[in-house]
Write a protein that holds these residues in place. Structure first.
Motif, PDB file in Angstrom:
ATOM      1  N   GLN A  12       0.839  -1.203   0.000  1.00 43.49           N
ATOM      2  CA  GLN A  12       0.000   0.000   0.000  1.00 43.49           C
ATOM      3  C   GLN A  12       0.870   1.247   0.000  1.00 43.49           C
ATOM      4  O   GLN A  12       0.908   2.031   0.950  1.00 43.49           O
ATOM      5  N   LEU A  13       1.612   1.399  -1.090  1.00 43.30           N
ATOM      6  CA  LEU A  13       2.483   2.556  -1.313  1.00 43.30           C
ATOM      7  C   LEU A  13       2.107   3.120  -2.684  1.00 43.30           C
ATOM      8  O   LEU A  13       2.659   2.712  -3.702  1.00 43.30           O
ATOM      9  N   ASP A  14       1.153   4.032  -2.712  1.00 43.49           N
ATOM     10  CA  ASP A  14       0.561   4.454  -3.980  1.00 43.49           C
ATOM     11  C   ASP A  14       1.582   5.022  -4.951  1.00 43.49           C
ATOM     12  O   ASP A  14       1.590   4.678  -6.141  1.00 43.49           O
ATOM     13  N   THR A  15       2.446   5.899  -4.486  1.00 40.11           N
ATOM     14  CA  THR A  15       3.445   6.497  -5.379  1.00 40.11           C
ATOM     15  C   THR A  15       4.483   5.472  -5.795  1.00 40.11           C
ATOM     16  O   THR A  15       4.837   5.362  -6.975  1.00 40.11           O
ATOM     17  N   ALA A  16       4.995   4.706  -4.841  1.00 41.91           N
ATOM     18  CA  ALA A  16       6.013   3.700  -5.153  1.00 41.91           C
ATOM     19  C   ALA A  16       5.490   2.666  -6.148  1.00 41.91           C
ATOM     20  O   ALA A  16       6.229   2.216  -7.038  1.00 41.91           O
ATOM     21  N   LYS A  17       4.216   2.289  -6.023  1.00 41.23           N
ATOM     22  CA  LYS A  17       3.644   1.294  -6.947  1.00 41.23           C
ATOM     23  C   LYS A  17       3.623   1.814  -8.374  1.00 41.23           C
ATOM     24  O   LYS A  17       3.698   1.036  -9.331  1.00 41.23           O
ATOM     25  N   ASN A  18       3.532   3.131  -8.545  1.00 37.80           N
ATOM     26  CA  ASN A  18       3.556   3.712  -9.895  1.00 37.80           C
ATOM     27  C   ASN A  18       4.964   3.767 -10.475  1.00 37.80           C
ATOM     28  O   ASN A  18       5.138   4.086 -11.649  1.00 37.80           O
ATOM     29  N   HIS A  19       5.954   3.482  -9.641  1.00 42.63           N
ATOM     30  CA  HIS A  19       7.353   3.427 -10.077  1.00 42.63           C
ATOM     31  C   HIS A  19       7.943   2.104  -9.572  1.00 42.63           C
ATOM     32  O   HIS A  19       9.040   2.078  -9.009  1.00 42.63           O
ATOM     33  N   ALA A  20       7.204   1.025  -9.783  1.00 46.84           N
ATOM     34  CA  ALA A  20       7.482  -0.244  -9.092  1.00 46.84           C
ATOM     35  C   ALA A  20       8.875  -0.785  -9.367  1.00 46.84           C
ATOM     36  O   ALA A  20       9.598  -1.188  -8.457  1.00 46.84           O
ATOM     37  N   GLY A  21       9.283  -0.820 -10.631  1.00 43.08           N
ATOM     38  CA  GLY A  21      10.560  -1.412 -10.964  1.00 43.08           C
ATOM     39  C   GLY A  21      10.642  -2.871 -10.553  1.00 43.08           C
ATOM     40  O   GLY A  21       9.615  -3.532 -10.306  1.00 43.08           O
ATOM     41  N   VAL A  22      11.849  -3.375 -10.494  1.00 44.26           N
ATOM     42  CA  VAL A  22      12.086  -4.763 -10.076  1.00 44.26           C
ATOM     43  C   VAL A  22      13.182  -4.767  -9.020  1.00 44.26           C
ATOM     44  O   VAL A  22      13.998  -3.850  -8.937  1.00 44.26           O
ATOM     45  N   SER A  23      13.193  -5.818  -8.213  1.00 44.26           N
ATOM     46  CA  SER A  23      14.133  -5.871  -7.093  1.00 44.26           C
ATOM     47  C   SER A  23      15.434  -6.559  -7.476  1.00 44.26           C
ATOM     48  O   SER A  23      15.450  -7.717  -7.898  1.00 44.26           O
ATOM     49  N   LEU A  24      16.513  -5.828  -7.305  1.00 47.11           N
ATOM     50  CA  LEU A  24      17.855  -6.398  -7.457  1.00 47.11           C
ATOM     51  C   LEU A  24      18.008  -7.653  -6.622  1.00 47.11           C
ATOM     52  O   LEU A  24      18.643  -8.638  -7.031  1.00 47.11           O
ATOM     53  N   ASN A  25      17.391  -7.643  -5.435  1.00 46.83           N
ATOM     54  CA  ASN A  25      17.599  -8.755  -4.505  1.00 46.83           C
ATOM     55  C   ASN A  25      16.708  -9.955  -4.767  1.00 46.83           C
ATOM     56  O   ASN A  25      16.710 -10.913  -3.978  1.00 46.83           O
ATOM     57  N   ASP A  26      15.972  -9.944  -5.887  1.00 50.21           N
ATOM     58  CA  ASP A  26      15.368 -11.181  -6.366  1.00 50.21           C
ATOM     59  C   ASP A  26      16.368 -11.967  -7.206  1.00 50.21           C
ATOM     60  O   ASP A  26      16.070 -13.075  -7.672  1.00 50.21           O
ATOM     61  N   LEU A  27      17.578 -11.389  -7.373  1.00 51.06           N
ATOM     62  CA  LEU A  27      18.664 -12.066  -8.087  1.00 51.06           C
ATOM     63  C   LEU A  27      19.841 -12.399  -7.169  1.00 51.06           C
ATOM     64  O   LEU A  27      20.544 -13.376  -7.408  1.00 51.06           O
ATOM     65  N   THR A  28      20.059 -11.581  -6.150  1.00 52.15           N
ATOM     66  CA  THR A  28      21.186 -11.858  -5.255  1.00 52.15           C
ATOM     67  C   THR A  28      20.955 -13.163  -4.507  1.00 52.15           C
ATOM     68  O   THR A  28      19.825 -13.577  -4.276  1.00 52.15           O
ATOM     69  N   ASP A  29      22.038 -13.791  -4.125  1.00 53.21           N
ATOM     70  CA  ASP A  29      22.009 -15.190  -3.688  1.00 53.21           C
ATOM     71  C   ASP A  29      22.407 -15.304  -2.216  1.00 53.21           C
ATOM     72  O   ASP A  29      23.515 -14.909  -1.829  1.00 53.21           O
ATOM     73  N   GLU A  30      21.508 -15.852  -1.402  1.00 50.21           N
ATOM     74  CA  GLU A  30      21.801 -15.981   0.031  1.00 50.21           C
ATOM     75  C   GLU A  30      22.928 -16.975   0.314  1.00 50.21           C
ATOM     76  O   GLU A  30      23.471 -17.002   1.423  1.00 50.21           O
ATOM     77  N   ARG A  31      23.325 -17.753  -0.677  1.00 50.78           N
ATOM     78  CA  ARG A  31      24.423 -18.700  -0.486  1.00 50.78           C
ATOM     79  C   ARG A  31      25.782 -18.104  -0.853  1.00 50.78           C
ATOM     80  O   ARG A  31      26.825 -18.703  -0.592  1.00 50.78           O
ATOM     81  N   VAL A  32      25.769 -16.940  -1.494  1.00 51.11           N
ATOM     82  CA  VAL A  32      27.020 -16.283  -1.897  1.00 51.11           C
ATOM     83  C   VAL A  32      27.375 -15.262  -0.815  1.00 51.11           C
ATOM     84  O   VAL A  32      26.718 -14.239  -0.671  1.00 51.11           O
ATOM     85  N   LEU A  33      28.412 -15.576  -0.061  1.00 51.93           N
ATOM     86  CA  LEU A  33      28.746 -14.810   1.144  1.00 51.93           C
ATOM     87  C   LEU A  33      30.224 -14.489   1.198  1.00 51.93           C
ATOM     88  O   LEU A  33      31.042 -15.101   0.508  1.00 51.93           O
ATOM     89  N   ASP A  34      30.556 -13.535   2.033  1.00 56.11           N
ATOM     90  CA  ASP A  34      31.911 -13.453   2.551  1.00 56.11           C
ATOM     91  C   ASP A  34      31.970 -14.550   3.613  1.00 56.11           C
ATOM     92  O   ASP A  34      31.440 -14.402   4.717  1.00 56.11           O
TER      93      ASP A  34
END
Length: 470
Positions: free
Chosen positions: A430-452
């Motif tokens: 429920q973020l009216d302005t943000a939803k109009n500039h939704a884009g995509v999330s970088l962190n739907d690609l980053t990997d929880e198994r790739v760590l320091d």
């Protein structure tokens, strides 16, 4: 980054540019650094870094002979597989050249409210580990890369309830889609937040605190990183809404109720601790002093403070901690790893006006052209037959997104970049302005198994991805 820093160190030793100055009296293990940097010559690392050997030599020579210089790194070097090594080498380069704890080099603050004043210098790393992957603890916290699996993996110690405070980990932590699904499995969730966002939409209860300009403020953290000693207290600009609670009131009430206390709670504002910290601090200020100086108090330039400020048990600098020296072996193995299927390296970026998800719900900050784009080098785009603004499918081990490309000369070949904080198109947000500039999330690609692997810190940069035309 880590190869570049090792090559700089290599040249400092090779050109006899080591000069610790006063630091020599309380610094150990210089020769270990000479030994470990010996195999990382500029010629050895130029292909890995993309920086020519001659350029590395020039930088090292100019740094080592300069009257004053500083090697500095923060977020960029932290969020990668070898972030710990990078910070170690940055500090070591400054120390080896005497650019540490002196004017013109890396210096340290003496804050009026000093969070390190009571620090005892004891070990605060890896005293215990996470349940599933045994990732190390640091100052009582576990790596966020472990959160999803700790919720999803059954057994003793499984996380079944969660409290979030003004955070949005679905967008800000690796493999956000997996965390999104994990939050659905919680038995109970509370969020202290003013927004119903990608994370808080999972909450059973949202406790909204008074917002920014309704709060007083004294900066504790950034006074530790400042370039000058100052102190400033800001009164609230506006009174909070009737019935609203400050975040500190919410926290104290939760602690009171969860601890089973039956006596009436008398909340204590943070100003009480602030005043005590100021009174017992170096400058013997009071909160009233700061109120009488609403634009702040200048406490002077940074001053040399070592070895007194050192928190090591022996008040000496150990240049070669065993845990860091051992981690160099992982670096040598990593250099041999190449992925043909995922041939691009993904990095993030932040824009000045919309550098995190909080800012995306302000029309003033997100207006203008679409900034959620995939930056790609012009030669890579030509090879893939990509046109500017064409939609591209980007895939990693954990997920796939679709995003328009932006062709540029300002990024290295083989590297692509997506900005942080977008991805507002999820159901229930429920973020009216943000939803109009939704884009995509970088962190739907980053990997929880790739760590320091040394620290368990998530490696958000250099994520291996594949590009496909749409």
């Amino acid at each position: 980054d880590v190869y570049f820093l090792l090559a700089i160190m290599n040249r400092l030793f090779a050109e006899n540019l080591i000069n610790l100055g006063k630091l020599k009296d309380f610094t150990d293990d210089i020769e270990i650094l000479r030994k470990i940097s010996k195999e990382f010559s500029p010629e050895t690392v130029e292909d890995l870094t993309g920086i020519s050997a001659s350029e590395i030599r020039r930088i090292a020579s100019e740094f080592g002979t300069a009257k004053s210089a500083v090697c500095y790194g923060r977020m960029g070097v932290s969020i990668q597989k070898f972030g710990s090594l990078c910070h170690w080498l940055i500090n070591s380069i400054n120390i080896l050249t005497g650019n540490f704890d002196r004017a013109g080099g890396a210096m340290f603050t003496a804050p009026a409210f000093d969070v390190l004043a009571s620090a005892k210098g004891s070990n605060v790393f890896n005293r215990w580990q996470s349940r599933v992957r045994r990732l190390p603890e640091f100052i009582g916290e576990l790596p966020v890369a472990a959160l999803s699996e700790e919720i999803l993996t059954e057994g003793e110690g499984q996380i079944k309830a969660l409290i979030t405070s003004c955070g949005n980990p679905v967008l800000s932590t690796p493999n956000g889609n997996q965390l999104d699904k994990a939050l659905e499995n919680l038995e109970f969730m509370v969020s202290i937040d003013i927004y119903i966002n990608e994370t808080t939409r999972h909450a059973d209860i949202i406790l909204p605190p008074a917002t920014g300009l309704e709060n007083s403020h004294y900066d504790v953290i950034f006074n530790t990183f400042a370039v000058r000693n100052t102190a400033k207290y800001s009164e609230p600009l506006f009174a909070k809404t009737d019935g609203a609670k400050y975040d500190w009131e919410i926290f104290q009430e939760l602690v009171h109720r969860l601890s089973g206390e039956t006596e009436h709670l008398k909340s204590e504002p943070p100003e009480v601790k602030l005043d005590l910290g100021l009174r017992y601090g170096k400058y013997k200020l009071t909160l009233e002093d700061l109120r009488e100086n609403p634009h702040g108090v200048d406490l002077g330039a940074l001053q040399e403070c070592l070895p007194n400020r050192l928190l090591t048990e022996n008040k000496r600098i150990n240049l070669a901690p065993e845990v860091l020296v051992k981690d160099l072996q992982r670096l040598k193995t990593e250099a041999l790893t190449v992925s043909e299927d995922f041939s691009f390296a993904l990095i993030g970026r932040r824009h000045l006006r919309d550098n995190n998800s909080w800012l995306h719900n302000s029309e003033r900050l997100v207006k203008g052209k679409n900034r959620c784009t995939l930056l790609i080098n012009a030669l890579d785009a030509e090879r893939l037959n990509l046109q500017n603004k064409q939609m591209v499918k980007v895939s990693s081990r954990v997920g796939t997104i679709e995003i328009p490309c932006e062709i540029t000369e300002n990024i290295r070949r083989g590297v692509v970049s997506i900005p942080h904080g977008y991805g507002h198109g999820r159901k229930g947000v429920q973020l009216d302005t943000a939803k109009n500039h939704a884009g995509v999330s970088l962190n739907d690609l980053t990997d929880e198994r790739v760590l320091d692997e040394l620290t368990g810190n998530a490696a958000f940069s250099n994520v291996k991805v594949r590009l496909e035309l749409m």
